[in-house]
Design a protein around this motif. Structure first.
Motif, short mmCIF file in Angstrom:
data_model
loop_
_atom_site.label_atom_id
_atom_site.label_comp_id
_atom_site.label_asym_id
_atom_site.label_seq_id
_atom_site.Cartn_x
_atom_site.Cartn_y
_atom_site.Cartn_z
N ASN A 15 0.83 -1.22 0.00
CA ASN A 15 0.00 0.00 0.00
C ASN A 15 0.86 1.26 0.00
O ASN A 15 0.54 2.24 -0.67
CB ASN A 15 -0.94 0.00 1.20
CG ASN A 15 -2.10 -0.94 1.03
OD1 ASN A 15 -2.44 -1.32 -0.08
ND2 ASN A 15 -2.71 -1.35 2.13
N VAL A 16 1.97 1.25 0.76
CA VAL A 16 2.86 2.42 0.79
C VAL A 16 3.49 2.63 -0.58
O VAL A 16 3.55 3.76 -1.08
CB VAL A 16 3.94 2.24 1.90
CG1 VAL A 16 5.04 3.28 1.76
CG2 VAL A 16 3.31 2.33 3.28
N ILE A 17 3.96 1.54 -1.21
CA ILE A 17 4.56 1.66 -2.56
C ILE A 17 3.52 2.16 -3.55
O ILE A 17 3.80 3.07 -4.34
CB ILE A 17 5.15 0.29 -2.99
CG1 ILE A 17 6.38 -0.04 -2.14
CG2 ILE A 17 5.53 0.32 -4.47
CD1 ILE A 17 6.91 -1.45 -2.33
N PHE A 18 2.31 1.58 -3.51
CA PHE A 18 1.24 2.01 -4.40
C PHE A 18 0.89 3.49 -4.15
O PHE A 18 0.74 4.26 -5.09
CB PHE A 18 0.00 1.12 -4.20
CG PHE A 18 -1.13 1.47 -5.11
CD1 PHE A 18 -1.06 1.17 -6.47
CD2 PHE A 18 -2.28 2.08 -4.62
CE1 PHE A 18 -2.11 1.48 -7.31
CE2 PHE A 18 -3.32 2.41 -5.45
CZ PHE A 18 -3.25 2.11 -6.81
N TYR A 19 0.81 3.89 -2.89
CA TYR A 19 0.52 5.29 -2.54
C TYR A 19 1.59 6.23 -3.08
O TYR A 19 1.28 7.27 -3.66
CB TYR A 19 0.39 5.43 -1.01
CG TYR A 19 0.35 6.86 -0.55
CD1 TYR A 19 -0.81 7.62 -0.68
CD2 TYR A 19 1.48 7.48 -0.01
CE1 TYR A 19 -0.85 8.94 -0.27
CE2 TYR A 19 1.45 8.80 0.39
CZ TYR A 19 0.29 9.53 0.26
OH TYR A 19 0.27 10.83 0.67
N LYS A 23 0.93 9.03 -5.80
CA LYS A 23 1.22 10.39 -5.38
C LYS A 23 2.21 11.05 -6.32
O LYS A 23 2.06 12.22 -6.69
CB LYS A 23 1.76 10.41 -3.95
CG LYS A 23 2.01 11.82 -3.41
CD LYS A 23 2.48 11.77 -1.98
CE LYS A 23 2.70 13.10 -1.36
NZ LYS A 23 3.33 14.12 -2.12
N GLY A 24 3.23 10.31 -6.75
CA GLY A 24 4.21 10.85 -7.69
C GLY A 24 3.57 11.24 -9.01
O GLY A 24 3.85 12.31 -9.56
N LYS A 25 2.67 10.39 -9.53
CA LYS A 25 1.97 10.70 -10.78
C LYS A 25 1.08 11.93 -10.62
O LYS A 25 1.05 12.80 -11.48
CB LYS A 25 1.14 9.50 -11.25
CG LYS A 25 1.93 8.43 -11.89
CD LYS A 25 1.00 7.43 -12.54
CE LYS A 25 1.74 6.83 -13.70
NZ LYS A 25 0.99 6.61 -14.85
N VAL A 26 0.35 12.00 -9.53
CA VAL A 26 -0.55 13.13 -9.29
C VAL A 26 0.26 14.42 -9.12
O VAL A 26 -0.09 15.46 -9.68
CB VAL A 26 -1.45 12.86 -8.06
CG1 VAL A 26 -2.19 14.12 -7.62
CG2 VAL A 26 -2.44 11.74 -8.36
N ASP A 27 1.35 14.36 -8.38
CA ASP A 27 2.20 15.55 -8.18
C ASP A 27 2.76 16.04 -9.50
O ASP A 27 2.80 17.25 -9.76
CB ASP A 27 3.33 15.25 -7.20
CG ASP A 27 2.85 15.18 -5.75
OD1 ASP A 27 1.71 15.59 -5.48
OD2 ASP A 27 3.64 14.70 -4.90
N LYS A 28 3.21 15.11 -10.36
CA LYS A 28 3.73 15.51 -11.67
C LYS A 28 2.64 16.16 -12.52
O LYS A 28 2.87 17.16 -13.18
CB LYS A 28 4.30 14.30 -12.41
CG LYS A 28 5.65 13.86 -11.92
CD LYS A 28 6.14 12.67 -12.72
CE LYS A 28 7.42 12.12 -12.13
NZ LYS A 28 7.86 10.91 -12.84
N SER A 29 1.44 15.61 -12.46
CA SER A 29 0.33 16.15 -13.22
C SER A 29 -0.04 17.55 -12.72
O SER A 29 -0.28 18.47 -13.51
CB SER A 29 -0.87 15.23 -13.10
OG SER A 29 -1.99 15.76 -13.76
#
Length: 165
Positions: A15-19, A23-29
């Motif tokens: 779950n931490v890895i998935f989060y 989060k990285g994809k959303v932050d980049k977007s």
């Protein structure tokens, strides 16, 4: 005991890895959208600034043209009015329909005043003297120019989310 804790630990790590991945994809977007929006915002500010600069410049030139204008200066002024039209036409994607309508009204008013001044200067006939003075009075009274300018400025403030003073 390890058999019960190990699946929970693996689930938590998953779950931490998935989060972190999401989060990285959303932050980049979000960052990409911020950059794009700030570029558009800056472009709009520049367009609005230049529109006001051109509007006031043409008004100033029309005032001067009334008193000391020549045919040659009239041709230069006509080119500036045409450049004004071209500028706001090219930048239509950044302007609302209401602002374009106001800019067309402004251009029509500029053209009306310019035509009457130019006809008087080029003909020097007394039959268009009344129109010449009417155009001069329109320019001096700043009506309808001021009304249109204020609507444009208010729309700019609303668009740029600047609090009214």
């Amino acid at each position: 005991m390890i058999e019960k804790i190990l699946p929970a630990i693996i689930t938590i790590i998953g779950n931490v890895i998935f989060y972190l991945w999401i989060k990285g994809k959303v932050d980049k977007s979000i960052e990409k959208n911020k950059i794009a929006y700030s570029g558009i915002f800056k472009e709009k500010v520049n367009i609005y600034r230049e529109l006001l600069e051109k509007t006031y410049g043409i008004k100033k030139e029309l005032n001067r043209f009334q008193y000391v204008g020549t045919k040659e200066e009239g041709n230069k002024l006509m080119q500036k009015i045409n450049a004004y039209i071209q500028f706001y036409s090219i930048n239509q994607p950044f302007l609302s329909d209401e602002m374009l309508s106001d800019l067309n009204k402004m251009r029509a008013e500029f053209q009306d005043v310019f035509d009457k001044f130019y006809m008087h200067i080029s003909d020097r006939k007394s039959d268009n003297l009344t129109e010449f003075f009417d155009a001069g009075n329109k320019l001096k009274s700043n009506n309808p120019f001021n009304e249109i300018e204020m609507r444009i400025i208010m729309e700019m403030r609303n668009d740029l989310k600047i609090a009214e003073f």
